[in-house]
Each structure stands twice: as structure tokens, then as C-alpha cells.
Design an enzyme around this catalytic site. Structure first.
Site, PDB file in Angstrom:
ATOM      1  N   GLY A 134      -2.491 -12.655 -15.210  1.00  0.00           N
ATOM      2  CA  GLY A 134      -2.002 -13.457 -14.091  1.00  0.00           C
ATOM      3  C   GLY A 134      -3.146 -13.841 -13.176  1.00  0.00           C
ATOM      4  NE  ARG A 188       0.918 -12.791 -18.841  1.00  0.00           N
ATOM      5  CZ  ARG A 188       0.491 -11.932 -17.894  1.00  0.00           C
ATOM      6  NH1 ARG A 188      -0.227 -10.900 -18.220  1.00  0.00           N
ATOM      7  NH2 ARG A 188       0.792 -12.118 -16.623  1.00  0.00           N
ATOM      8  CG  ASP A 215      -2.934  -2.631 -17.166  1.00  0.00           C
ATOM      9  OD1 ASP A 215      -2.635  -3.707 -16.612  1.00  0.00           O
ATOM     10  OD2 ASP A 215      -2.094  -1.907 -17.732  1.00  0.00           O
ATOM     11  CB  THR A 273      -3.471  -7.668 -10.854  1.00  0.00           C
ATOM     12  OG1 THR A 273      -2.073  -7.482 -10.552  1.00  0.00           O
ATOM     13  CG2 THR A 273      -4.173  -6.339 -10.673  1.00  0.00           C
ATOM     14  CG  ASP A 284       1.683  -6.717  -9.519  1.00  0.00           C
ATOM     15  OD1 ASP A 284       2.268  -7.338  -8.616  1.00  0.00           O
ATOM     16  OD2 ASP A 284       1.898  -6.899 -10.719  1.00  0.00           O
ATOM     17  CG  ASP A 336      -0.202  -2.483 -10.762  1.00  0.00           C
ATOM     18  OD1 ASP A 336      -1.249  -3.148 -10.887  1.00  0.00           O
ATOM     19  OD2 ASP A 336       0.817  -2.700 -11.431  1.00  0.00           O
ATOM     20  NE  ARG A 386      23.496 -16.962   8.011  1.00  0.00           N
ATOM     21  CZ  ARG A 386      23.359 -18.265   7.889  1.00  0.00           C
ATOM     22  NH1 ARG A 386      22.164 -18.802   7.802  1.00  0.00           N
ATOM     23  NH2 ARG A 386      24.423 -19.061   7.874  1.00  0.00           N
ATOM     24  NE  ARG A 408       7.590  -9.222 -14.099  1.00  0.00           N
ATOM     25  CZ  ARG A 408       8.635 -10.032 -13.898  1.00  0.00           C
ATOM     26  NH1 ARG A 408       9.855  -9.636 -14.215  1.00  0.00           N
ATOM     27  NH2 ARG A 408       8.469 -11.217 -13.375  1.00  0.00           N
ATOM     28  N   GLY A 464       8.308  -5.584  10.150  1.00  0.00           N
ATOM     29  CA  GLY A 464       9.339  -4.862  10.898  1.00  0.00           C
ATOM     30  C   GLY A 464      10.683  -4.873  10.188  1.00  0.00           C
ATOM     31  CB  ALA A 465      11.582  -4.699   6.586  1.00  0.00           C
ATOM     32  NE  ARG A 502       1.793 -14.299 -10.806  1.00  0.00           N
ATOM     33  CZ  ARG A 502       1.176 -13.124 -10.872  1.00  0.00           C
ATOM     34  NH1 ARG A 502      -0.037 -12.972 -10.389  1.00  0.00           N
ATOM     35  NH2 ARG A 502       1.757 -12.101 -11.443  1.00  0.00           N
TER      36      ARG A 502
END
Lengths: 324, 324, 324, 324
Positions: free
Chosen positions: D16, D77, D108, D131, D133, D135, D168, D177, D191-192, D258
Site C-alpha cells: 500500500g 502487489r 512486512d 505503511t 498502519d 504495526d 447526533r 485492518r 475527544g471521542a 492513504r
């Protein structure tokens, strides 16, 4: 001190404002509430402490303001707090309001004030580094720095558009009265052709060599820290000297770098340091600044939180390769 | 002229660059292709016309660049084109390249150049108004104005954050050497406390009255057009005179207002005017600028496209109520 | 009505919120104050009118909020106001509060409500068009449309980055339940390869022809209005049918298009229409919406303010050339 | 290997795309040039390696593109590279082009590919973590993460505007993912009121308790990672179950995360890691990924660069206090 006795914390922002201060206020208040501590905010830094200008803070209200720039408590520099008389009035305010601990968000001047105050006031003080300049010992990052750099580069990216359309040379002055962190970071990441910062004094010569041979088939961007001793105008005049044909423009980004929504990094930093300030307070710390060192929370005694102008080796190497 | 004979159009951008020029180039090229006309772009305004510096333009490539600031053709002011010799060289370029029509994106200076050129060159010329100043007769909006105002106000919004945190007075200088459109629009929509523009000369007195009574419990924002005759520095010194206690800062936004991604409005304007330029060309027009008047496409002969400094009554009324 | 008697105006926002509503509230309040009229804001649309939920509005406070998205008065849809009983309660609120006139910011549903209300309430009503959809008769632009398009294209520009990196086909769904204004504007100005809107039903066939021959050496962006009858998912499945090799992604921008700082254009529109609402009220108008037609202020009786789905000829031509 | 022999480096982006990749390409090329090494870029990841699709890279060109999102080399890919036959073709490409070392920017999967390739190809390989992510074991930050979070929060801030205007409840799905880093960071800093991530499975119960008592006098924001096992739709239906009166909306931010200009942090990270990749290569490293650990450059052997789903204790504590 028996930290179980902390029932009421005072908090204030002091010195120059910086994006992320409201995030820190949110975290302080939320973490205090979890520990059944109430929080009052003093307005306008030490001035509010002296004048008893305080408001209750609730995490429910602050939660909506994490994304907001500036500081909802307002900030100021206080001449009065530099006098013993001023500090004694502040002490009375704290006693009257039954404040058991004080958290200050500001720079080295703010913490010096707290040190002086600690001579007559024995409640614990905790500091949080809030300044866009990123020049404090005891933390890798200060609140507002990342936002200021992002604001700077968004504007410099715009300048690149017009610079490339005209094949022009631009000098862009960024903030940093004593330190070049904003300058070096923003200069590197906009792909600047030259970067001049106070910590590095030999670069002007190299820059002039490059500019001498510049023949206007491209943009040429120079980022200068306002604190660079050469001075933006002098840089401009030297450039005109070595290459009079150059179509040169100067832009001083100025105070826009202080405002705007804090970046994700600064909001997170505000939340981490705000939470940490309550944590170390409840563990019995006092007269320390919480900071981020090697990506971990740490504390530094106020007396060691001095202005720091050290550009580490990695950054110096990058400056050599990319900035000149 | 028999417009069926138009097989090859030349296009260039000239004068100051402005966001939206690439959108116009895209539309010109796409509409030309639909009519089986090829398009060449001359680089650096009239300079490229003189030097024969041209590149083929394809809508397929330009489609990806609609959002890009600046102009991919680059732009410049040309001393040489002001001479007959320069224009004769440009004529040779056009003949050699078999260019049947010319579309120029620029300001009144650009169109004056085309008028002069039309004395020796008989192919049709069409103009598109591209300047952030929005000061051309013949169109309600020029390419880049909306983007410049949006850039200005994003930055002034940031300044509001720090101004409110410190209860400071800020003077923000925006672009507009001869005209106050950017100043009046950006000043109104940031909620400025004062707006000074060249077209309105009595406002300084009112502003000073207000500032005299300002006692720092709020931000106070003043937007000044760079073309305002008082001058930013003089405004500052007069303010300090009537109210020496004021904590005053000046920020000059400068060239950032020229760059950045064009706004939706400017991209749409670029597409509309770009498409219109091909349309009127194929209908036989020449030596006219296409513009937007009362939200409709219109054309104005080059000789009537002069700088215009008229602030209409509605805007004047708004300025009176909100800007002073 | 003798407009000299207007001493107190009520204002509320109703229906979907849209960026620029706070700018309009600022202008209404400021212009009312100039005429020595006080202003109260009813919260949550008609609900606040029924429940007597009102707050005083001061231009001094609103001035700082011109740049803020959403509406500080909150908004809602009200079932109760659709009943006579609800409207009678609202009438009592207005009488009790001595409100002499009412200004509503909202869409056609809001104005229908006022028409029904006018049967029992004889104070003058003025409407301001506030909806991101830009689909109201009586005005060329509604409050929030320009901001929504700008938000949409900033996000689609980001999608272009990743689409070009992967040579992918993206379907981006934008708002517009019944109307394609956001779709056609955002699609044109991001350089979309296909645009599908409810007002134009033949484009899918052309799009599928194009996609059939797409062989992934570029990004391919398709902008679809949520109101397009084909439906985003069906478009996706048809594309996969004609060209199964395509690497297809869908993004639905959703409610982000409703929020964010209003654009310069929407703030200015809010100020112009807000000021105009006071102006026409004081000149004796009632039961009309103020709007912008051919760049000038105009009024339209509420009964004529219907949803409008007309794409003018110029825009249709652009859609044909650029969107398919 | 004798690193003096490195005269030509190949570089590619794979997997990605993520903002900051172009900054890394700039740094690699610039640092290579300083060492008199030429650089070629393979297009579309391993596909370009197999097909010999390469272009020369010059720092002079890349310098202008540091701010650009996506990757100018494109990415993909590659099924073919998973076969020995594909890798053998890639080897031929490298030999034919006389490439002495290879730098890959990716995740990775990319590095696993290099490990497999190292069985038949003995030139040194260096990896850079790219990436959104965040991670990957071996680095505190991956290229693109900070930008993705900033894009997410800019959009969630906009959603807050409309959520507060309507009182709301919004569920906002962010990318991730398998990992919740984007979710936890963006959730905390907007501030969720609730944050659901794959690494923490007990939060849904707490969230439902809170939502049960929600009575619509405020916005209520829930940030959910797309990888959260509960699933966005299921969360929505459970909320409607416990509190059917709630006015609930879902927005999936999707691929906008992205794209876009990389943040200052990501550009700097790209420059640091790009420079480091050349540095460690010339010091003789091979088959390692360069990363940032505790704010310092470090290297990790490819076999240890696995996906990592560890939320450290500090972050877990913050999640407990602020996210539920």
C-alpha cells in the site's frame, strides 16, 4: 506531601500560547475527575493567580475543545509575579480557593516563576512544556512545535507553487527567536535549497556559493529562522550582492505559526503530558516538568529545565547534506 | 477569419501566477481536442513566445493537474515583448509553429501586450482573466481571487487563536497593491474589527476611535490591504499613539496568497473560462477577454479590460457596518 | 406592518446544518444592533420555538465564531411543528418573548413551516437559504454548498494520490440526495473521468464504454451523487461486469461534507444574506427568502421556494465534454 | 560485501502507498549522489523489478516532490514475485542494469519478498517501513501513519461540527485492518466518547452502558477501527438496540487516509529513514529494515519485522480513561 489530600488542582497556561494546550487541559481535568479531584483554571497565566480570576473546568466541556488552537484559559506574561508582593497575592488566592496543587503549562520562564513561588508556597507544582520553539531541556518535544512546523510547511508549499511558476528565489522566515528547530525541520521537509539557523553559523557562505550560480530555471527556497544572527534582510542583501539578477522575494510567516488546530501529534502529546502531570502529582512528585524522552514519559526538576540549543548529530548531518 | 481553419492553438500564462491557471489550461486543451485542434503551450509568458519555447499539451496529462497551484507553463513579465523587435520574433515563432490562434491567461498588462501584437499579427487572440486581485473590468471574478482569499482567511483564523489567547491587537496585511478586494472580503469574513483598503480612505479615523477605547479583554483584528495608502507601519504607529498600552503585532501574509491548491470556485472558474475561450474563438471572436458577469459567460474587448477599483454599494454598506 | 415597531427579532436554524450559518447569525445580529433591535436565538430549530428555548445573541460574541462550522443555535427537524398544536405553542413563545419578527435559516421544508405558521402568526418572517445541496429556486447559491464542494474535493484530491500510485479505479460518492450540484461541481474540478448525477441519466452507458477499455496505466476517478438513481453499488458491479480485471475501490465521503470551517465564499454569502434579511425586513417585506441571483440580492416568496433540479445549459455542456 | 563497489542502487515502493514515500525517495537519492552513487527507481513495486521498468532518479527533481502524497514510482502487489520464476526474472533485470544494492519501501510482506529473493540474489537489501498502519516490529513509527491520523482527525473534526449541531451520535470508521493504532490515536485526539480497536475487546460493553444513558444534549463520537472484530455495522445495531431513540449516523473515512500531502512528521521520517538506509548500506548492513526506536535510528533483520499488535501500557491506560 500526602497526595490523598489533593482535592482541588489549579491549572494555568503561561508565556506564549501554543497549539495543544487545550488538549492538555482536557487530559488534566479528565484524569483529575477520575481521581475525584476538582480542577479550577486560572485565566491569563500568573495574572489570574494574582487576581483570583478562576473558572471551574469540566472534562465534559473540554472534550469538545481538544481540536481548538490557542488556550481557552488565555495566557500572558506577568510583571507582577516577578515581585514578591505579586507572589504573595497569588498565595492568598490559592489559600482562599483551597487549591492543593498547581499545574502550569508554559516555558522555562514559567517554571522559573514556580521555583520562586515555591519559596513561599508549599503545595506541589507540576509543569508541562508548552512552547512552539521545542527548545527546552527535559523533553524531546514541546507542545505546539509539531503544529507550528506543519503550519510553516503548508505555507511554504504554497510559496513553492508561485516560486516555481516564476523561477524565483524566496527567503521564508520562520519562528524561533533563539532556536532553529522550526527552521531546520521545516526547511528539510519542504526541500529547501538553503537553511539558516542560529545554531549553525557557517552555512551562509555555502548558500551564497550556490546562489551565485543560480540561473533561474527553477524555484530556490531558503528557510531562515528569525533568530538566525545574520538576519533575514542581511541574507537578502548578500544574495543580491553575489547575484544581482536574481528575482528575490521575502516572506515572514510570523504569528500564523502560533495558531490553528493542533496537529494529531500535539494533541496526543497534550493528552499524554496532561495525564502524566496528574499521575506524577499523585505519586508525590513536585517542582518537576513532565516531558517525553525517547518516547517515554519522564520528569525533570524545574531548575534543570533550561533553554537548550543542541542540534543532535543526526540532524546536523542532515542539515549538511540537504540544507546547503 | 474562417474558424474552420483553426487547427493549432497556442496558449500561455503571463503576469503574476494565480491558482486555477492549470484548470483553465486543462479545459482549453480538452475542448480543443474535442474540436480536433491541437494545443501548444508557450513557457514563461511572452518570453516563450519570443524564444519559441513551446511544449505540446494533452488533456490526459492536464487532467491530473487541475488541483495544482501555480502554472505548469510558468509565467514571467517580458521586457522584450514591449519592443517591436520582440513582437516580431514572437510572430516568427507563431508562423514557424503554424499557430492559428492564441489564448493568454493573465491580467490587463497581458491583454495590452496582445493589443500591441495584433498590429503585426492577424490571428485571433482570446484572453482569460488570471490575477488574484480581482480588479479587472469585464468580469465579476478573476482566476485566483477566491483561492487567495481562502488562503488569507485560513491564516487569519490561526492568528485569531493566538490573538484571543493573549488579548492582542493584530494588523494583518493582505495582498492587493492597487485594490482592496482581498482586503475587504477577507476582513469581513474573519470578523475583523477594522478593515483598511485603498478604495476607502476615511476608515482610519474610525478605527483609531475604536482602538482608543480598546482595553484588552479580547482579540482585535485589523485587516489592511498592502495597497492602502496609509501603509501598515503607519497604521501601527498611529495605533500606538492613541493607545500606547496596546500589545500590537503585525503579520504580512505575503506570497502565500499566490500559491496552494485552487479552491473549488477557482477550478470551476478556470474550467468555465477555459471552455468559453475555445467556444468564442470558434464562433469567430477575437481580441476579447472572456469573463463571468452576473454568473454568465461574457466577452469584453481587450481595450476595455482596464484595472477597476469600484467597490459596489452593497459591499460599501457592509464595510461600513462590519469593518469599522 | 410598521417596521418601526420591530424591537426584537427571533432567529433560528432549521433542517440540516450547513457551514456559513454562524456567519449569517453574526450579520443578522450586527445589523439588528445597528438598528437598535435586539436579537434572540431559538435553539434546535422549531423545537426551541415551541419550548421557549431561547438565548440572547450579541454580535460581539458572534464575531469570533464566523469561521466556525455547524450552527451554534443547533438545528433539528420538528414533528411537533407540523401540528397546529405545536405551532400554537410556538405562537405563545413568541408573544411571551415579545418577538416582532422571525428570521429562519434553512431549506424549503423550513419555509413551508413558516407558511403554515403565518396562518396563525402575523409577524413578518424572512428566510435565508441554508443547505449544502444548492437546490433551491430563488438563489444561485445556498449557504454551505461551496464549503461542501471544497471539502469533497480536498478529500478526492487525496484519493487521487493513492489512486495514481496504484493505477486504481475509484468511485467516490458525494452528497446530494435529490440533486447533483455537489456531484457535478466536485467531479468537474477534480478532473474526474466520470460523473454520475440524478439529473442526467444517460451517462452510465458512456462511462461503461470508457471503463471497458481502461487498462490501468493511470488513476480513474468516478464521482457519483448519492442521489443518482443507479446507486453507487450498482455502478460498481456494472463496472466489474464490463472489465473484471479492474482494481476498484469505493469511498463514500458522507457527513464530513456538512462540517468544517465555512469557505470564504460561504462566510461572505452568510454575511450578505444575513445583512439583507434585516434590510428587507425593515423595508417591509415578509414571507420571503432572500437569495443571490446573478450576483445580486433578491427576494422570493416562500411559496415559490421549491426544490430545483435544473442543470443549466452551460453546465450540461461541461458535463458532456469533461464528465464522460 | 565491499561497499565501495556500490555504484548503482535500485529503489522501489511496494504494498500500500503511504504519504512520505516521496520524501524517502528524495533522501535516498540525495545521499546516494553525495556518495557518487546513481539511483534507479523501479516502477510498481516488484512488478517493475520483474519487467525491467526503471527510471533514473535525480535529487534535483525529487526535491520538488517531497510534499507530494502517494509514490511517484507507483506501487503494486505482485503475484509473480511470489514465484521463483518471477524472482529469477527480477534477478536478470538487476544484473542487466548493474544494480549493486536494493532499497525497498513497504511493509512486512515487502520484506518477506526480499528474504525470499536473497536466496538467489546476493546484493544487499535494505528496507524502509512504509505503511499507514504503524504495526511493524522494529520501529516506533512507520511512514504515513502520522499523515493518516491527521487526515482522519481533520475529517472527524468536521463531523463534530455537524454532530454537535444536531446532537447526533456518529460512528466513524477509520483504517487499520489488523491494528488499532490509527483508531486509538485519532479517537483520543478528537475527544471521542468511545473507541473500539481490535487489540481491546472489552470496550463495547462499556460503550453500550454509556450510550444507553445518552439523551441527546451533545454530540457523541465513536471511533472504530475497520479491523475491530465487532464490525461497524454490528456496533451500530447494538447501539440502536440499547437506545432506539438515538439519531445515529455512520461514516467510513476510507481511502482518503492513504493520500494527501505528508505531514511534517512523515516527511521528516522519510528523510531520516531514507538517509539512514544509505548510511547503513554503506556501513555494510544487509537484509535489515531501518527504523526509529526511542527517537533513534536502528536496524532490524527482515525476519524479525513482523506485524505487531502491541498497545503499550501508557496507551492502554489512556484508552481506559478517555476512550470509554
Amino acid at each position: 506531601m500526602n497526595t490523598n489530600k489533593i482535592k482541588h488542582i489549579g491549572v494555568f497556561t503561561s508565556g506564549g500560547d501554543s497549539p495543544g494546550m487545550n488538549a492538555a487541559l482536557y487530559a488534566i481535568t479528565k484524569c483529575a475527575e477520575v481521581n475525584e479531584i476538582k480542577v479550577s483554571g486560572f485565566r491569563k497565566g500568573y495574572e489570574g493567580l494574582i487576581d483570583g480570576d478562576l473558572i471551574p473546568l469540566k472534562s465534559h466541556d473540554l472534550q469538545k475543545l481538544v481540536h481548538q488552537g490557542g488556550t481557552i484559559l488565555k495566557t500572558a506574561r506577568s510583571e507582577r509575579f516577578m515581585t514578591l508582593q505579586g507572589r504573595e497575592k497569588a498565595l492568598q488566592t490559592l489559600r482562599k480557593a483551597h487549591v492543593d496543587a498547581l499545574i502550569a503549562i508554559g516555558g522555562d520562564g514559567t517554571f522559573k516563576g514556580l521555583l520562586a513561588f515555591s519559596e513561599i508556597c508549599d503545595i506541589p507544582f507540576i509543569g508541562i512544556p508548552g512552547t512552539i520553539d521545542n527548545d527546552l531541556a527535559g523533553t524531546d518535544y514541546t507542545l505546539g512545535f509539531d503544529s507550528a512546523v506543519n503550519t510553516a510547511i503548508e505555507n511554504i508549499d504554497k510559496i513553492r507553487d508561485t516560486a516555481e511558476s516564476h523561477n524565483r528565489v524566496f527567503i521564508v522566515e520562520v519562528m524561533g527567536r533563539d532556536s532553529g528547530y522550526i527552521g531546520i525541520h521545516s526547511g528539510l521537509v519542504v526541500g529547501a535549497n538553503g537553511i539558516l539557523i542560529p545554531e549553525s553559523t557557517q552555512d551562509l557562505h555555502l548558500l551564497l556559493e550556490k546562489v551565485k550560480n543560480y540561473h533561474s530555471e527553477d524555484a530556490f527556497l531558503i528557510v531562515v529562522s528569525e533568530g538566525d544572527e545574520t538576519g533575514t534582510d542581511l541574507v537578502a542583501s548578500k544574495i543580491k550582492e553575489v547575484n544581482p539578477d536574481i528575482d528575490l522575494r521575502i516572506t515572514r510567516l510570523g504569528h500564523v505559526q502560533r495558531g490553528g488546530h493542533p496537529s494529531a501529534f500535539d494533541r496526543m502529546l497534550g493528552i499524554r503530558l496532561g495525564a502524566a502531570s496528574i499521575d506524577v502529582l499523585l505519586r508525590g512528585s513536585e517542582n518537576v516538568m513532565v516531558g517525553l524522552y525517547n518516547n517515554m514519559i519522564c520528569t525533570t526538576p524545574f531548575q534543570n529545565v533550561v533553554k537548550q540549543h543542541h542540534i543532535d548529530e543526526e540532524l546536523q548531518d542532515l542539515l549538511k547534506v540537504f540544507g546547503s
